[in-house]
Write an enzyme that holds these catalytic residues in place. Structure first.
Site, PDB file in Angstrom:
ATOM      1  N   ASP A  66      -4.516   3.509  -1.915  1.00 29.58           N
ATOM      2  CA  ASP A  66      -5.598   3.774  -0.943  1.00 29.58           C
ATOM      3  C   ASP A  66      -6.140   5.178  -1.145  1.00 29.58           C
ATOM      4  O   ASP A  66      -5.604   6.153  -0.632  1.00 29.58           O
ATOM      5  CB  ASP A  66      -5.068   3.610   0.485  1.00 29.58           C
ATOM      6  CG  ASP A  66      -4.957   2.155   0.859  1.00 29.58           C
ATOM      7  OD1 ASP A  66      -3.935   1.747   1.429  1.00 29.58           O
ATOM      8  OD2 ASP A  66      -5.919   1.407   0.578  1.00 29.58           O
TER       9      ASP A  66
ATOM     10  N   HIS B 202      -1.012  -1.059  -4.391  1.00 26.16           N
ATOM     11  CA  HIS B 202      -2.324  -0.815  -3.790  1.00 26.16           C
ATOM     12  C   HIS B 202      -2.450   0.674  -3.487  1.00 26.16           C
ATOM     13  O   HIS B 202      -1.666   1.222  -2.699  1.00 26.16           O
ATOM     14  CB  HIS B 202      -2.464  -1.643  -2.510  1.00 26.16           C
ATOM     15  CG  HIS B 202      -3.800  -1.594  -1.868  1.00 26.16           C
ATOM     16  ND1 HIS B 202      -4.882  -2.332  -2.300  1.00 26.16           N
ATOM     17  CD2 HIS B 202      -4.224  -0.890  -0.790  1.00 26.16           C
ATOM     18  CE1 HIS B 202      -5.917  -2.082  -1.506  1.00 26.16           C
ATOM     19  NE2 HIS B 202      -5.543  -1.220  -0.590  1.00 26.16           N
TER      20      HIS B 202
ATOM     21  N   SER C 271       0.838  -1.205   0.000  1.00 28.05           N
ATOM     22  CA  SER C 271       0.000   0.000   0.000  1.00 28.05           C
ATOM     23  C   SER C 271       0.868   1.248   0.000  1.00 28.05           C
ATOM     24  O   SER C 271       1.739   1.417   0.861  1.00 28.05           O
ATOM     25  CB  SER C 271      -0.884   0.028   1.256  1.00 28.05           C
ATOM     26  OG  SER C 271      -1.418   1.329   1.419  1.00 28.05           O
TER      27      SER C 271
ATOM     28  N   MET D 258     -11.507  -6.441   4.677  1.00 33.58           N
ATOM     29  CA  MET D 258     -10.785  -5.469   5.498  1.00 33.58           C
ATOM     30  C   MET D 258     -10.523  -6.066   6.876  1.00 33.58           C
ATOM     31  O   MET D 258     -11.467  -6.506   7.546  1.00 33.58           O
ATOM     32  CB  MET D 258     -11.592  -4.179   5.624  1.00 33.58           C
ATOM     33  CG  MET D 258     -11.729  -3.376   4.348  1.00 33.58           C
ATOM     34  SD  MET D 258     -10.156  -2.888   3.637  1.00 33.58           S
ATOM     35  CE  MET D 258      -9.514  -1.815   4.930  1.00 33.58           C
TER      36      MET D 258
ATOM     37  N   MET E 122      -8.711   7.948  -0.418  1.00 32.19           N
ATOM     38  CA  MET E 122      -9.587   8.308   0.697  1.00 32.19           C
ATOM     39  C   MET E 122     -10.098   9.744   0.510  1.00 32.19           C
ATOM     40  O   MET E 122      -9.331  10.631   0.142  1.00 32.19           O
ATOM     41  CB  MET E 122      -8.825   8.213   2.022  1.00 32.19           C
ATOM     42  CG  MET E 122      -8.268   6.832   2.300  1.00 32.19           C
ATOM     43  SD  MET E 122      -7.409   6.799   3.889  1.00 32.19           S
ATOM     44  CE  MET E 122      -6.686   5.166   3.825  1.00 32.19           C
TER      45      MET E 122
ATOM     46  N   MET F 271     -11.935   4.300  -1.078  1.00 34.08           N
ATOM     47  CA  MET F 271     -12.629   4.531   0.181  1.00 34.08           C
ATOM     48  C   MET F 271     -13.286   5.910   0.090  1.00 34.08           C
ATOM     49  O   MET F 271     -12.860   6.887   0.736  1.00 34.08           O
ATOM     50  CB  MET F 271     -11.645   4.444   1.358  1.00 34.08           C
ATOM     51  CG  MET F 271     -11.165   3.016   1.607  1.00 34.08           C
ATOM     52  SD  MET F 271      -9.703   2.897   2.631  1.00 34.08           S
ATOM     53  CE  MET F 271      -8.444   3.114   1.361  1.00 34.08           C
TER      54      MET F 271
ATOM     55  N   HIS G  94      -8.074   1.125  -4.357  1.00 35.09           N
ATOM     56  CA  HIS G  94      -9.029   0.828  -3.281  1.00 35.09           C
ATOM     57  C   HIS G  94      -9.743   2.132  -2.959  1.00 35.09           C
ATOM     58  O   HIS G  94      -9.181   3.003  -2.304  1.00 35.09           O
ATOM     59  CB  HIS G  94      -8.252   0.283  -2.063  1.00 35.09           C
ATOM     60  CG  HIS G  94      -9.097   0.052  -0.866  1.00 35.09           C
ATOM     61  ND1 HIS G  94      -8.534  -0.183   0.381  1.00 35.09           N
ATOM     62  CD2 HIS G  94     -10.434   0.016  -0.693  1.00 35.09           C
ATOM     63  CE1 HIS G  94      -9.506  -0.367   1.265  1.00 35.09           C
ATOM     64  NE2 HIS G  94     -10.666  -0.248   0.635  1.00 35.09           N
TER      65      HIS G  94
ATOM     66  N   ASP H 225      -6.551  -6.945   3.724  1.00 35.59           N
ATOM     67  CA  ASP H 225      -5.943  -5.607   3.785  1.00 35.59           C
ATOM     68  C   ASP H 225      -6.096  -5.019   5.187  1.00 35.59           C
ATOM     69  O   ASP H 225      -7.208  -4.764   5.643  1.00 35.59           O
ATOM     70  CB  ASP H 225      -6.685  -4.722   2.770  1.00 35.59           C
ATOM     71  CG  ASP H 225      -6.184  -3.305   2.709  1.00 35.59           C
ATOM     72  OD1 ASP H 225      -6.798  -2.505   1.987  1.00 35.59           O
ATOM     73  OD2 ASP H 225      -5.183  -3.004   3.375  1.00 35.59           O
TER      74      ASP H 225
HETATM   75  C1  DX5 Z   1      -6.582   1.193   5.314  1.00 37.70           C
HETATM   76  C2  DX5 Z   1      -6.057   0.772   3.956  1.00 37.70           C
HETATM   77  C3  DX5 Z   1      -4.985  -0.276   4.043  1.00 37.70           C
HETATM   78  C4  DX5 Z   1      -3.782   0.184   4.861  1.00 37.70           C
HETATM   79  C5  DX5 Z   1      -2.852  -0.962   5.108  1.00 37.70           C
HETATM   80  O1  DX5 Z   1      -7.741   1.979   5.129  1.00 37.70           O
HETATM   81  O2  DX5 Z   1      -7.092   0.262   3.150  1.00 37.70           O
HETATM   82  O3  DX5 Z   1      -4.562  -0.619   2.717  1.00 37.70           O
HETATM   83  O4  DX5 Z   1      -3.116   1.203   4.194  1.00 37.70           O
HETATM   84  O5  DX5 Z   1      -1.827  -0.464   5.912  1.00 37.70           O
HETATM   85  P1  DX5 Z   1      -1.198  -1.378   7.055  1.00 37.70           P
HETATM   86  O6  DX5 Z   1      -0.601  -2.558   6.336  1.00 37.70           O
HETATM   87  O7  DX5 Z   1      -0.162  -0.471   7.687  1.00 37.70           O
HETATM   88  O8  DX5 Z   1      -2.307  -1.767   7.974  1.00 37.70           O
HETATM   89 ZN    ZN Z   2      -6.445  -0.501   1.161  1.00 38.97          ZN
END
Ligand code: DX5
Ligand code: ZN
Length: 216
Positions: A34, A32, A7, A135, A36, A67, A65, A173
């Site tokens: 993320d 990956h 990620s 998740m 947000m 979010m 991903h 994840d």
């Molecule tokens: C959280 C993300 C994950 C996160 C994983 O909302 O979807 O992908 O970044 O990070 P670690 O491996 O540090 O939990």
């Molecule tokens: Zn993620």
């Protein structure tokens, strides 16, 4: 062998190009991303302009991903930015079946993410899904602790796949470390997302960290 999708949330945002190259050199199977929006989750990261800037840097699959609360109206921008895969949250999409089908119609693979409190039964009605993201933390931040309660969900999703004769990937994840990855893979994970565990100790440690995750 389990696939690793590090990620970028744990990358150095002031040096994303450097970190992308380091992940590719260390053998990452995908990146990956993320995304947000500060609405669906309390945090905000990056979107299509940053993804478009990363796209020419690597041939690795870009695994977005999302979010975000408005995936149905903004997904085209992520496709245009060059992602290969898009995962949307079941909790954020009113018309999930239609959105997954649309994503696939535009040439991307499509995934559905399930927050820790979301039962997986909806997967019975989404035969088109290419990936299920279980998740194992509440989304929004890296570096959180792994939620043991999700192990049984991973095994349930795997059994549903077998029952229905489907072939989606199971991606897990959140909070994945060398200490729990073995149980997560044994439960059914095909793809592991990890941020903290990959970037801990700095980018010089990425190859060692990824080897430890792959080989324990
Ligand atoms: C959280 C993300 C994950 C996160 C994983 O909302 O979807 O992908 O970044 O990070 P670690 O491996 O540090 O939990
Ligand atoms: Zn993620």
């Amino acid at each position: 062998m389990v696939r690793l999708a590090p990620s970028l949330l744990s990358a150095d945002f002031a040096h994303l190009a450097r970190d992308v190259r380091a992940l590719e050199a260390a053998g990452a199977d995908a990146l990956h991303l993320d995304v947000m929006d500060g609405h669906f989750v309390p945090n905000m990261t990056f979107g299509p302009p940053v993804i478009a800037a990363l796209r020419p840097l690597t041939p690795l699959p870009l695994d977005a991903h999302l979010m975000i609360t408005n995936a149905e109206t903004t997904v085209e921008a992520y496709i245009a930015a060059g992602v290969n895969h898009i995962t949307v949250h079941a909790e954020a999409c009113t018309h999930l079946d239609r959105l997954l089908t649309f994503i696939k119609s535009r040439g991307c693979t499509a995934g559905v993410a399930l927050n820790p409190s979301t039962p997986p039964d909806l997967l019975r009605y989404l035969p088109q899904v290419d990936l299920v993201l279980v998740m194992t933390v509440n989304p929004g931040f890296g570096g959180q602790s792994f939620l043991e309660s999700q192990i049984e969900k991973i095994t349930w999703v795997r059994s549903l796949r077998a029952e229905k004769g489907l072939s989606f990937d199971i991606q897990v994840d959140g909070g994945i470390t060398q200490d729990n990855i073995g149980r997560v893979v044994a439960a059914g994970a095909d793809i592991i997302v990890a941020g903290s565990a990959v970037f801990k100790g700095g980018i010089s440690e990425i190859p060692n960290n990824m080897n430890r995750l792959r080989h324990g």
